[in-house]
Design an enzyme around this catalytic site. Sequence first.
Site: not given
Length: 338
Positions: A100, A198
């Site tokens: 992330q 993400r």
Amino acid sequence: MEKIPKVLFLNPQYKEKIWGGRKFETKLGRNIPEGQIGESWEVSVYGTEISRIQNSEFQNLSLTDLIRKAPNDVLGKPFAQSGLPLLVKVIDAKEKLSVQVHPDDEYALKYDPKSNGKKECWYVLSADPGAELVVGFDTNTSREEYESLVKQNLGETILRKWKVKPGDVFLLNPGTIHAIGGGVLLLEVQQSSDSTYRVYDYGRLGDDGNPRELHLEKALAVLNFQKSDSSEKKTKELITYHPFPRYKFTSNDKFHLESWEFNQAQNFTFSKLCEPVSFGIFYTISGSIYFPELQKLVGPNETFMVTASGFSETIPAFAETGTKLAFMSAGSDTVKYQ
């Protein structure tokens, strides 16, 4: 209205995750729901995830409502209008989390105005043998090169991996690529935000059986593609030995993180630590704290919040030998620490 408590005790909010486990139960001794529990939101006023109060005189009132009633007493004058700026979680990663990145405030304001940017810090509570965290890149790269690697399912190959142990602390500035590895249990303090992009998820499927959503364009727009210079890993800096050792890990624009370490059993007081006076959030890494005025014992692996009025008025307490507290509070651009 009843007097605002000097110390607030809040109900954790547990969240099931596909990568979660049962260490809240087995390591921390908590009663938790069934399932793969990955997160406990310990102190939160973010979105609809609002902490509720345990203290008998305000039982089950939301933290937001208490702040609304008495913002100066709960948070301190700097936050009377803006509210609680932090979110504190404990994370149990049985399996590794997705790779992330988080944006800064400027990018979030423009592209995700419902949330803030997100700076965060990790304090490792326990780690299985060989457990790792990903923090930063292991080599200089570029947007084009890393996008190509992700699309070839090679997004992990140039990430900086750190073997970790309890007590390790990492500061993640916006733009830092990161991931929590399997077997890590950690405390996280962060801006009150959920702006998460993400980058890469190993082809993992979500609860619906489909690959989990990536946010590649936004991630590539905010990533710092420079090789890690190792500054993300923080070492503790002695502030004072008296009346007990206090160590600083970070005091940045968004939050402040210290370790309070009691090598012997002793009485002490929670008293004003910054100007103007502000709230503080504590997590008992080990040992216990007893509050005689409240007739309340706080054992290991518990979170409590000292209000601004609590710091102003001082609070007597007793720490048993070997007690260690993580102290989290407001950023140094808002308050100045002693």
